[in-house]
Design a protein around this motif. Structure first.
Motif, PDB file in Angstrom:
ATOM      1  N   VAL A 170       0.832  -1.202   0.000  1.00 26.41           N
ATOM      2  CA  VAL A 170       0.000   0.000   0.000  1.00 26.41           C
ATOM      3  C   VAL A 170       0.866   1.252   0.000  1.00 26.41           C
ATOM      4  O   VAL A 170       0.611   2.211  -0.746  1.00 26.41           O
ATOM      5  N   LYS A 174       0.198   3.602  -3.246  1.00 22.52           N
ATOM      6  CA  LYS A 174      -0.678   4.746  -3.002  1.00 22.52           C
ATOM      7  C   LYS A 174      -0.173   6.039  -3.645  1.00 22.52           C
ATOM      8  O   LYS A 174      -0.947   6.760  -4.280  1.00 22.52           O
ATOM      9  N   GLU A 195      -5.767  -7.514  -2.601  1.00 19.96           N
ATOM     10  CA  GLU A 195      -6.245  -7.387  -1.230  1.00 19.96           C
ATOM     11  C   GLU A 195      -5.636  -6.181  -0.533  1.00 19.96           C
ATOM     12  O   GLU A 195      -6.295  -5.539   0.309  1.00 19.96           O
ATOM     13  N   CYS A 197      -4.859  -3.358  -2.072  1.00 22.82           N
ATOM     14  CA  CYS A 197      -5.609  -2.214  -2.601  1.00 22.82           C
ATOM     15  C   CYS A 197      -6.992  -2.122  -1.959  1.00 22.82           C
ATOM     16  O   CYS A 197      -7.447  -1.027  -1.575  1.00 22.82           O
ATOM     17  N   GLN A 198      -7.661  -3.246  -1.821  1.00 24.28           N
ATOM     18  CA  GLN A 198      -9.000  -3.239  -1.228  1.00 24.28           C
ATOM     19  C   GLN A 198      -8.969  -2.742   0.207  1.00 24.28           C
ATOM     20  O   GLN A 198      -9.844  -1.972   0.630  1.00 24.28           O
ATOM     21  N   SER A 199      -7.955  -3.145   0.951  1.00 29.33           N
ATOM     22  CA  SER A 199      -7.872  -2.718   2.356  1.00 29.33           C
ATOM     23  C   SER A 199      -7.590  -1.223   2.481  1.00 29.33           C
ATOM     24  O   SER A 199      -7.951  -0.600   3.483  1.00 29.33           O
ATOM     25  N   ALA A 200      -6.941  -0.642   1.467  1.00 36.45           N
ATOM     26  CA  ALA A 200      -6.569   0.777   1.511  1.00 36.45           C
ATOM     27  C   ALA A 200      -7.551   1.664   0.752  1.00 36.45           C
ATOM     28  O   ALA A 200      -7.338   2.871   0.641  1.00 36.45           O
ATOM     29  N   GLY A 201      -8.609   1.076   0.216  1.00 43.05           N
ATOM     30  CA  GLY A 201      -9.585   1.866  -0.526  1.00 43.05           C
ATOM     31  C   GLY A 201      -9.103   2.314  -1.888  1.00 43.05           C
ATOM     32  O   GLY A 201      -9.591   3.312  -2.435  1.00 43.05           O
ATOM     33  N   ILE A 202      -8.134   1.577  -2.477  1.00 43.41           N
ATOM     34  CA  ILE A 202      -7.643   1.882  -3.825  1.00 43.41           C
ATOM     35  C   ILE A 202      -8.477   1.058  -4.806  1.00 43.41           C
ATOM     36  O   ILE A 202      -8.516  -0.168  -4.726  1.00 43.41           O
ATOM     37  N   ALA A 203      -9.143   1.730  -5.735  1.00 46.94           N
ATOM     38  CA  ALA A 203     -10.087   1.055  -6.617  1.00 46.94           C
ATOM     39  C   ALA A 203      -9.370   0.202  -7.663  1.00 46.94           C
ATOM     40  O   ALA A 203      -8.419   0.651  -8.305  1.00 46.94           O
ATOM     41  N   GLN A 207      -8.110   2.463 -10.490  1.00 42.10           N
ATOM     42  CA  GLN A 207      -6.840   3.101 -10.132  1.00 42.10           C
ATOM     43  C   GLN A 207      -5.652   2.170 -10.315  1.00 42.10           C
ATOM     44  O   GLN A 207      -4.577   2.598 -10.742  1.00 42.10           O
TER      45      GLN A 207
END
Length: 384
Positions: A170, A174, A195, A197-203, A207
């Motif tokens: 992340v 990011k 996973e 990206c999903q945990s950090a809110g990265i689409a 993205q």
């Protein structure tokens, strides 16, 4: 019957790394040749000391005991791994550079400008994939960031590794310019990226678009974001390895260099199915190509879909895709043809129609211009 049994070749499958598709390719050849397979070895901890037979198909991974057994057996051997280049076995290997070039083309055709290769450990196949990805992008005038978790100052091998690796991923992804295209060294590492990206809110894929390798994730289609992957053609790998072993058992010399089996195709799923091109006309044309290339469409159809002049679309394609509309249509058709040639026994007339060509002759001419091989030569080169 008794004489046939005595002549039957006995082959040991000594796989320190296992995939059912490799096994299936070996089995197919063995059935054709009436081999007797000793196929109970899929773990390096089980060493068949005392086995006697005619030849060995090996995947010599991390464990030294299995490699030592195969070396001391002094039987004709084909190794599917290049982990131990000092052992002078004949080898049939995945063409990792070819797989990487398919991924690069997949991302480039969707208009990405920012690229990452991610690997989490020292492995000859990961290195070859990464180097191939970097080279393919460089040929198109793009650079690539290589994220190596195992060389990161945050790297650790304890019980906290899973958590720290995702946190590190992340922190690397990011701040990057978006959208960014990530090629992961295998599907498990692609799942790490997804996973994280999903945990950090990265689409994903808006993205970060992701492609893995080997296409082995179970129930991939049930994932919220199914992961795209390279089908690395493991069944053909197994078949070609068995065929080479047969030649060695018949007295032929081993080839001086490893035989490389090209990847099959990209299995496109949601994780990379993004068109990162802001030009509406080009984007519409590309989507039309992907959906209709198997039909007898032409550049005229693309011009109509884009609602642009022919000259304007030509210029826009060169600026956004790096190819003309006609070249992109041809590229997609040829890639589709390669998949059909490797997976089916269709005649040329049928293949031509399935790939959008008006005749077998126009198909054969286009294929030879694009690949340097006739369709029949290409089929022979990937024959199982």
């Amino acid at each position: 019957m008794h004489r046939m049994a005595r002549r039957q070749k006995r082959v040991l499958i000594a796989l320190g790394w296992y995939d059912y598709r490799l096994h299936r390719g070996i089995e197919k050849y063995a059935l054709e040749q009436h081999w007797h397979l000793s196929a109970n070895l899929a773990r390096e901890k089980v060493i068949p000391w005392g086995w006697e037979g005619n030849g060995i198909l090996a995947w010599l991974g991390a464990g030294d005991d299995l490699a030592e057994f195969v070396r001391l057996a002094k039987k004709p051997t084909v190794d599917f791994s290049f982990r131990r280049p000092q052992l002078k076995f004949a080898r049939v290997l995945e063409d990792h550079a070819h797989a990487a070039s398919l991924v690069a083309e997949h991302f480039l055709s969707r208009g990405f400008d920012h690229f990452v290769f991610y690997s989490d450990s020292e492995n000859w196949s990961y290195e070859e994939r990464g180097e191939g990805f970097v080279r393919a992008l460089r040929r198109s005038g793009h650079s690539c960031v290589w994220l190596r978790w195992h060389k990161s100052p945050d790297h650790r091998n304890d019980r906290e590794q899973w958590k720290h690796k995702r946190r590190w991923l992340v922190s690397q992804l990011k701040p990057m310019a978006k959208p960014v295209a990530v090629f992961a060294a295998n599907d498990e590492q692609a799942q790490d990226v997804l996973e994280s990206c999903q945990s950090a809110g990265i689409a994903v894929p808006e993205q970060v678009a992701i492609v893995g390798a080997e296409n082995y994730l179970l129930a991939a289609e049930t994932m919220h974001t199914p992961i795209s992957s390279v089908d690395t053609n493991l069944e053909t790998l197994g078949y070609r390895g068995a065929a080479l072993l047969d030649e060695l058992m018949g007295g032929k010399k081993a080839p001086p260099e490893p035989i490389r089996v090209p990847a099959n195709s990209i299995v496109t799923r949601k994780s990379s199915d993004l068109l990162a091109i802001n030009h509406k006309g080009v984007a519409n044309s590309l989507r039309f190509i992907w959906g209709h290339a198997h039909q007898p469409i032409s550049v005229k159809d693309l011009v109509e879909v884009a609602a642009m002049s022919r000259r304007g679309l030509h210029k826009a394609f060169l600026e956004n895709v790096g190819r003309t509309p006609g070249q992109e249509l041809q590229r997609v058709r040829i890639e589709h043809a390669k998949r059909l040639l490797s997976e089916s026994d269709h005649k040329m007339e049928v293949l031509a129609s399935m790939c959008g060509y008006q005749s077998a002759n126009s198909f054969c001419v286009a294929f030879k211009q694009a690949t340097g091989l006739s369709p029949k030569q290409f089929r022979s080169s990937v024959a199982r």
